[in-house]
Scaffold this motif. Structure first.
Motif, PDB file in Angstrom:
ATOM      1  N   ILE A 116      47.487  46.463  50.209  1.00 16.79           N
ATOM      2  CA  ILE A 116      47.972  47.407  51.220  1.00 16.79           C
ATOM      3  C   ILE A 116      49.259  48.095  50.769  1.00 16.79           C
ATOM      4  CG2 ILE A 116      48.913  47.598  53.561  1.00 16.79           C
ATOM      5  CD1 ILE A 116      47.083  45.272  54.346  1.00 16.79           C
ATOM      6  N   PHE A 117      50.185  47.321  50.207  1.00 15.82           N
ATOM      7  CA  PHE A 117      51.524  47.846  49.928  1.00 15.82           C
ATOM      8  C   PHE A 117      51.769  48.225  48.470  1.00 15.82           C
ATOM      9  CE2 PHE A 117      52.124  45.005  53.649  1.00 15.82           C
ATOM     10  CZ  PHE A 117      52.550  45.959  54.557  1.00 15.82           C
ATOM     11  N   ILE A 118      50.933  47.744  47.537  1.00 21.56           N
ATOM     12  CA  ILE A 118      51.195  48.027  46.120  1.00 21.56           C
ATOM     13  C   ILE A 118      50.002  48.710  45.468  1.00 21.56           C
ATOM     14  CG2 ILE A 118      51.985  47.086  43.917  1.00 21.56           C
ATOM     15  CD1 ILE A 118      52.932  44.589  45.423  1.00 21.56           C
ATOM     16  N   ASP A 119      48.947  47.933  45.187  1.00 21.83           N
ATOM     17  CA  ASP A 119      47.828  48.437  44.395  1.00 21.83           C
ATOM     18  C   ASP A 119      46.716  47.407  44.502  1.00 21.83           C
ATOM     19  OD1 ASP A 119      46.046  49.219  42.427  1.00 21.83           O
ATOM     20  OD2 ASP A 119      47.583  49.595  40.919  1.00 21.83           O
ATOM     21  N   GLU A 120      45.476  47.842  44.627  1.00 19.33           N
ATOM     22  CA  GLU A 120      44.374  46.888  44.757  1.00 19.33           C
ATOM     23  C   GLU A 120      44.214  46.047  43.500  1.00 19.33           C
ATOM     24  OE1 GLU A 120      40.358  49.305  43.550  1.00 19.33           O
ATOM     25  OE2 GLU A 120      41.126  49.604  45.592  1.00 19.33           O
ATOM     26  N   PHE A 492      47.674  36.976  34.708  1.00 25.28           N
ATOM     27  CA  PHE A 492      47.843  37.980  35.760  1.00 25.28           C
ATOM     28  C   PHE A 492      47.796  39.383  35.167  1.00 25.28           C
ATOM     29  CE2 PHE A 492      50.466  40.883  38.209  1.00 25.28           C
ATOM     30  CZ  PHE A 492      50.009  40.691  39.505  1.00 25.28           C
ATOM     31  N   THR A 493      48.508  39.580  34.073  1.00 25.71           N
ATOM     32  CA  THR A 493      48.546  40.896  33.427  1.00 25.71           C
ATOM     33  C   THR A 493      47.166  41.312  32.933  1.00 25.71           C
ATOM     34  OG1 THR A 493      50.840  40.483  32.731  1.00 25.71           O
ATOM     35  CG2 THR A 493      49.641  42.255  31.608  1.00 25.71           C
ATOM     36  N   VAL A 494      46.440  40.368  32.341  1.00 30.45           N
ATOM     37  CA  VAL A 494      45.090  40.660  31.844  1.00 30.45           C
ATOM     38  C   VAL A 494      44.168  41.059  32.990  1.00 30.45           C
ATOM     39  CG1 VAL A 494      43.039  39.637  30.778  1.00 30.45           C
ATOM     40  CG2 VAL A 494      45.301  39.196  29.804  1.00 30.45           C
ATOM     41  N   LEU A 495      44.199  40.297  34.081  1.00 32.07           N
ATOM     42  CA  LEU A 495      43.357  40.612  35.238  1.00 32.07           C
ATOM     43  C   LEU A 495      43.735  41.961  35.847  1.00 32.07           C
ATOM     44  CD1 LEU A 495      43.322  37.085  36.905  1.00 32.07           C
ATOM     45  CD2 LEU A 495      41.343  38.255  35.926  1.00 32.07           C
ATOM     46  N   TYR A 496      45.028  42.210  35.920  1.00 33.61           N
ATOM     47  CA  TYR A 496      45.519  43.476  36.484  1.00 33.61           C
ATOM     48  C   TYR A 496      45.023  44.663  35.654  1.00 33.61           C
ATOM     49  CZ  TYR A 496      48.882  47.186  37.593  1.00 33.61           C
ATOM     50  OH  TYR A 496      49.475  48.380  37.927  1.00 33.61           O
ATOM     51  N   LEU A 497      45.198  44.572  34.333  1.00 37.36           N
ATOM     52  CA  LEU A 497      44.792  45.675  33.456  1.00 37.36           C
ATOM     53  C   LEU A 497      43.269  45.841  33.434  1.00 37.36           C
ATOM     54  CD1 LEU A 497      47.224  45.144  30.441  1.00 37.36           C
ATOM     55  CD2 LEU A 497      47.370  46.878  32.243  1.00 37.36           C
ATOM     56  N   ALA A 498      42.543  44.736  33.546  1.00 33.34           N
ATOM     57  CA  ALA A 498      41.084  44.825  33.553  1.00 33.34           C
ATOM     58  C   ALA A 498      40.594  45.618  34.761  1.00 33.34           C
ATOM     59  CB  ALA A 498      40.483  43.415  33.568  1.00 33.34           C
ATOM     60  N   TRP A 499      41.166  45.333  35.936  1.00 31.10           N
ATOM     61  CA  TRP A 499      40.770  46.070  37.137  1.00 31.10           C
ATOM     62  C   TRP A 499      41.173  47.540  37.024  1.00 31.10           C
ATOM     63  CZ3 TRP A 499      37.606  44.757  41.024  1.00 31.10           C
ATOM     64  CH2 TRP A 499      37.560  45.586  42.140  1.00 31.10           C
ATOM     65  N   LYS A 500      42.350  47.775  36.451  1.00 28.89           N
ATOM     66  CA  LYS A 500      42.829  49.148  36.268  1.00 28.89           C
ATOM     67  C   LYS A 500      41.881  49.940  35.368  1.00 28.89           C
ATOM     68  CE  LYS A 500      46.868  50.013  38.276  1.00 28.89           C
ATOM     69  NZ  LYS A 500      47.094  51.198  39.143  1.00 28.89           N
ATOM     70  N   LEU A 501      41.462  49.317  34.285  1.00 24.68           N
ATOM     71  CA  LEU A 501      40.604  50.015  33.335  1.00 24.68           C
ATOM     72  C   LEU A 501      39.217  50.276  33.915  1.00 24.68           C
ATOM     73  CD1 LEU A 501      41.557  48.151  30.028  1.00 24.68           C
ATOM     74  CD2 LEU A 501      42.145  50.496  30.655  1.00 24.68           C
ATOM     75  N   LYS A 503      38.228  50.130  37.339  1.00 22.40           N
ATOM     76  CA  LYS A 503      38.211  50.862  38.611  1.00 22.40           C
ATOM     77  C   LYS A 503      39.159  52.055  38.639  1.00 22.40           C
ATOM     78  CE  LYS A 503      35.271  48.118  40.657  1.00 22.40           C
ATOM     79  NZ  LYS A 503      33.953  48.584  41.138  1.00 22.40           N
ATOM     80  N   LYS A 504      40.105  52.063  37.688  1.00 21.27           N
ATOM     81  CA  LYS A 504      41.095  53.149  37.628  1.00 21.27           C
ATOM     82  C   LYS A 504      41.805  53.333  38.986  1.00 21.27           C
ATOM     83  CE  LYS A 504      38.909  55.764  33.911  1.00 21.27           C
ATOM     84  NZ  LYS A 504      38.234  54.573  33.364  1.00 21.27           N
ATOM     85  N   SER A 505      42.163  52.240  39.601  1.00 21.65           N
ATOM     86  CA  SER A 505      42.840  52.296  40.903  1.00 21.65           C
ATOM     87  C   SER A 505      44.288  52.719  40.727  1.00 21.65           C
ATOM     88  CB  SER A 505      42.779  50.921  41.584  1.00 21.65           C
ATOM     89  OG  SER A 505      43.471  49.958  40.826  1.00 21.65           O
ATOM     90  N   PRO A 506      44.751  53.691  41.504  1.00 19.67           N
ATOM     91  CA  PRO A 506      46.142  54.141  41.393  1.00 19.67           C
ATOM     92  C   PRO A 506      47.059  53.258  42.236  1.00 19.67           C
ATOM     93  CG  PRO A 506      45.010  55.456  43.016  1.00 19.67           C
ATOM     94  CD  PRO A 506      43.987  54.498  42.478  1.00 19.67           C
ATOM     95  N   GLN A 507      48.326  53.268  41.890  1.00 19.33           N
ATOM     96  CA  GLN A 507      49.309  52.629  42.773  1.00 19.33           C
ATOM     97  C   GLN A 507      49.432  53.473  44.037  1.00 19.33           C
ATOM     98  OE1 GLN A 507      53.072  50.996  41.181  1.00 19.33           O
ATOM     99  NE2 GLN A 507      54.108  52.260  42.713  1.00 19.33           N
ATOM    100  N   GLU A 512      51.643  57.031  51.613  1.00 19.46           N
ATOM    101  CA  GLU A 512      50.272  56.767  52.043  1.00 19.46           C
ATOM    102  C   GLU A 512      50.016  55.310  52.410  1.00 19.46           C
ATOM    103  OE1 GLU A 512      47.353  58.291  49.365  1.00 19.46           O
ATOM    104  OE2 GLU A 512      48.357  60.241  49.135  1.00 19.46           O
ATOM    105  N   ILE A 513      51.038  54.481  52.364  1.00 22.86           N
ATOM    106  CA  ILE A 513      50.879  53.101  52.818  1.00 22.86           C
ATOM    107  C   ILE A 513      50.572  53.132  54.315  1.00 22.86           C
ATOM    108  CG2 ILE A 513      52.102  50.922  53.240  1.00 22.86           C
ATOM    109  CD1 ILE A 513      53.586  51.368  50.619  1.00 22.86           C
ATOM    110  N   ILE A 514      49.597  52.365  54.735  1.00 20.70           N
ATOM    111  CA  ILE A 514      49.016  52.519  56.079  1.00 20.70           C
ATOM    112  C   ILE A 514      49.866  51.870  57.182  1.00 20.70           C
ATOM    113  CG2 ILE A 514      46.659  52.803  55.264  1.00 20.70           C
ATOM    114  CD1 ILE A 514      46.276  49.771  55.948  1.00 20.70           C
ATOM    115  N   ILE A 515      51.124  52.220  57.221  1.00 21.82           N
ATOM    116  CA  ILE A 515      52.014  51.709  58.273  1.00 21.82           C
ATOM    117  C   ILE A 515      51.497  52.065  59.675  1.00 21.82           C
ATOM    118  CG2 ILE A 515      54.338  51.836  59.240  1.00 21.82           C
ATOM    119  CD1 ILE A 515      54.230  50.274  56.657  1.00 21.82           C
TER     120      ILE A 515
END
Length: 544
Positions: A116-120, A492-501, A503-507, A512-515
């Protein structure tokens, strides 16, 4: 959506404004954010459950067994300072966590807050790292090992025996889990108080044939211990090396919101549980550690090692010195309670982490399935029980050593959790400001939370970076120390980069944080006010 747009939507559509009527550009998929918990889970945990679960999660084997190793590294004054410093870091972190969790009381807590607050991608990485920690049956192995203090039977027998109540506790309503942990928490607190009073009596010379100790061990062998090297440098190295073990002793505090989707009035009860960390957990720890520093010298060689039972507990060693025979059994019973509770909690958390990941479509949807009667995510529970079978590896000593080595890999995950709790809170505050909201709009506010988030963030990063520093001291290189200290951040870094590569999810941009969505849910689902206890109900303050 700005605050002005949010207020306009409410004023023009008061009768039917809900999560679905508010459109957030690029964030419409979050409109059913709370529905997953509402549809699949049942809010059965009361405030006394969630509060005592926090206590039972923290008071584990770290206090009763590994505190001896900490004392051996730091000395009596050093161990008190170490517990006090980490206690402050934990307390500040929990104040920030309470604000975030009250705004978004979701099962999985930090895992879903990160999305919700950072990145999926952050939520994905933290989720699977947390899952790895939850599924490892270290608690069950410890429990079977603790029983060896009384029995010579093969540990496999006790593993089988202990598995049965764990399964029964988790397959029924979460209320059953809450009641079991509530009883264990009361038992733990009672036994800790027994140890504290017994230690105080011992220190003051109340045991026949035992001289009054007072602060003798603070003077001889001294207030600080030397570790690895000598002089002031050795004292500092010992103190700093012990901070990591103290962090792990406080492990579990962030679990208070893991069951938010199954908690009654979570926006009220979760902050209350978080506040208790300051004056109950930290307070009890400090008293117990202070008494410990008085009754056993740091240079007793037996406290620096442990066989997993109470035989090397610093409390047991102190009582044996005084000729007290029954208290070692009390300590071992307390350790057994802690280890079994850890194993029980591991299954519960495995199911909820998988539920949280499935709710974000980062795990198979089958983990969202709950039974009709109890609303328990039984598929995740079943998987957690299957992984508990790994505890049988401890029957073979070589396999147990390898298993223990892999288990230690996840230790630094605690600090990663604290870091992300702080980052979630910082970004939540930035989003409030950027979108025109005030901190007073939050369901729960604490004056020290904004500064506390930054302090705990910086402190946790420093502790994470320096967690394995002793292995870089000349002559003390250990691959196991290096891996256990830094493998979690690497994973953690490996998992984070894997999802980024993939799904290409943006921060998520701050704007746009759903306050508004979170505040709208808070507005449309008010919770019952907390009643001040009167009459006999004042006794409930002991656990609520």
């Amino acid at each position: 959506m700005s605050r002005e747009d949010y207020n306009h939507a409410i004023s023009t559509n008061k009768s039917d404004t809900n999560l679905e009527t508010i459109s957030i550009t690029g964030q419409d998929s979050h409109s059913d954010l709370f529905k997953v918990d509402d549809v699949h889970l049942k809010r059965s945990l009361k405030d006394r459950h969630i509060g005592m679960i926090a206590l039972v999660s923290v008071f584990g084997t770290g206090l009763f067994l590994s505190s001896g190793g900490t004392l051996a590294k730091t000395g009596p004054v050093g161990i008190i300072l170490a517990y006090a410093i980490i206690g402050v870091v934990v307390g500040l972190n929990q104040m920030a966590f309470a604000e975030t969790a009250s705004l978004a009381p979701l099962t999985g807590s930090t895992i879903r807050h990160a999305e919700i607050f950072i990145d999926e991608a952050v939520g994905f990485a933290l989720g699977y790292l947390s899952l790895w920690q939850a599924i490892l049956p270290g608690g069950l192995v410890s429990a079977a090992l603790v029983i060896q203090y009384w029995s010579s039977l093969n540990p496999a027998v006790w593993i089988s025996v202990l598995l049965v109540p764990i399964a029964l506790t988790n397959i029924f309503s979460i209320r059953v889990y809450g009641e079991v942990e509530f009883v264990f928490a009361l038992l733990k607190i009672g036994l800790i108080l027994i140890l504290v009073f017994a230690g105080l009596i011992l220190d003051l010379g109340g045991v026949k044939g035992q001289e009054r100790l007072g602060f003798h061990y603070w003077k001889d062998p001294g207030p600080f211990a030397e570790f690895i090297t000598t002089g002031n440098t050795g004292k500092f190295v010992g103190f700093w090396a012990a901070l990591s073990s103290v962090v792990y002793a406080y492990g579990g505090v962030q679990g208070i919101a893991m069951l938010a989707g199954e908690t009654q009035n979570p926006r009220t009860n979760i902050p209350r549980a978080a506040k208790r960390i300051l004056y109950r957990v930290v307070g009890l720890y400090m008293v117990a550690v202070f008494i410990l520093s008085l009754i056993v010298p740091y240079n007793d060689k037996r406290i620096a090692v442990s066989d997993g039972t109470a035989a090397h507990s610093p409390y047991v060693i102190a009582f044996e010195r005084a000729g007290i025979k029954v208290l070692p059994h009390v300590v071992n019973a307390l350790t057994l309670c802690s280890a079994w509770s850890e194993a029980n909690s591991g299954v519960t958390h495995t199911a909820r982490v998988l539920f949280s990941l499935a709710s974000k479509k980062q795990a198979p949807s089958i983990f969202l399935k709950t039974n009709d009667r109890f609303k328990v995510p039984f598929v995740g529970v079943a998987l957690g029980l299957v992984f508990l079978a790994l505890a049988y590896m401890s029957v073979d000593s070589t396999a147990a050593t390898v298993f223990s080595w892999f288990q230690n890999i996840t230790s630094s995950n605690l600090l990663l959790n604290w870091i992300l709790i702080s980052i979630n809170h910082i970004r939540m505050n930035r989003a409030l400001k950027a979108q025109g909201f005030q901190r007073s709009d939050l369901p729960y506010q604490n004056r020290i939370a904004p500064a506390g988030a930054w302090i705990s963030l910086i402190a946790s990063i420093i502790l994470l970076i320096t967690g394995g520093f002793t292995t870089f001291i000349h002559g003390h290189w250990k691959v196991s120390t290096l891996v256990s200290a830094y493998c979690s951040p690497v994973l953690f870094t490996v998992l984070y980069l894997a999802w980024k590569l993939v799904k290409k999810s943006p921060q998520i941009p701050i704007e746009e944080i759903i306050i508004p969505v979170l505040l709208e849910d808070y507005r449309t689902r008010p919770e019952d006010p907390v009643e001040k206890p009167k009459g006999w109900k004042i006794l409930t303050l002991l656990w609520s």
